[in-house]
Design a protein around this motif. Sequence first.
Motif, short mmCIF file in Angstrom:
data_model
loop_
_atom_site.label_atom_id
_atom_site.label_comp_id
_atom_site.label_asym_id
_atom_site.label_seq_id
_atom_site.Cartn_x
_atom_site.Cartn_y
_atom_site.Cartn_z
N GLN A 28 0.83 -1.13 0.07
CA GLN A 28 -0.04 -0.13 0.04
C GLN A 28 0.81 1.24 -0.07
O GLN A 28 0.52 2.24 -0.66
N LEU A 31 2.45 1.69 -3.43
CA LEU A 31 1.23 2.11 -4.76
C LEU A 31 0.83 3.46 -4.25
O LEU A 31 0.51 4.28 -5.18
N SER A 32 0.87 4.07 -3.05
CA SER A 32 0.60 5.18 -2.54
C SER A 32 1.41 6.38 -3.10
O SER A 32 1.29 7.42 -3.59
N THR A 56 -5.36 10.24 -3.45
CA THR A 56 -6.39 9.45 -3.71
C THR A 56 -5.95 7.96 -3.51
O THR A 56 -6.96 7.14 -2.72
N ASN A 57 -4.84 7.48 -3.55
CA ASN A 57 -4.42 6.18 -3.37
C ASN A 57 -4.40 5.97 -1.62
O ASN A 57 -4.66 4.91 -1.18
N LYS A 70 -8.68 -3.59 -3.95
CA LYS A 70 -7.89 -2.28 -3.50
C LYS A 70 -6.53 -2.33 -4.28
O LYS A 70 -6.22 -1.13 -4.63
N MET A 74 -5.74 0.87 -6.88
CA MET A 74 -4.65 1.96 -6.44
C MET A 74 -3.52 1.74 -7.47
O MET A 74 -3.06 2.77 -8.14
N VAL A 77 -5.03 4.01 -10.06
CA VAL A 77 -5.03 5.67 -9.95
C VAL A 77 -3.46 5.95 -10.37
O VAL A 77 -3.20 7.00 -11.19
N ALA A 78 -2.57 5.04 -9.96
CA ALA A 78 -1.25 5.37 -10.28
C ALA A 78 -0.97 5.48 -11.85
O ALA A 78 -0.44 6.61 -12.42
#
Length: 98
Positions: A28, A31-32, A56-57, A70, A74, A77-78
Amino acid sequence: MQQLPDLGKNTVGKPDPWAKFRGLTWWQLVLSIAPILLLPIGGAIGGAIGAAGLFTNLALARRHLSTPLKALAMLGVACAAYLAYLLIAGLLYNLVNG
């Protein structure tokens, strides 16, 4: 003798700047943080798009979704952040050099 404050802890009233990242798993976090890597590539435009993708992530990471869903959201979004940067950079390039 005077007591020195413990600089490792936040004082009362100061928000923790890393609170949004605490408690996330390693994937997480990866990816964030992936969208904000547009900052050194794209300057202000890349940084703005990357920051939007990062937040957003982070919001997606805190939602109660299944792990595969999830991860896919994510990752999407990336990828969308990078595609948005390429689209905007290409449009601006054509506008200036057009």
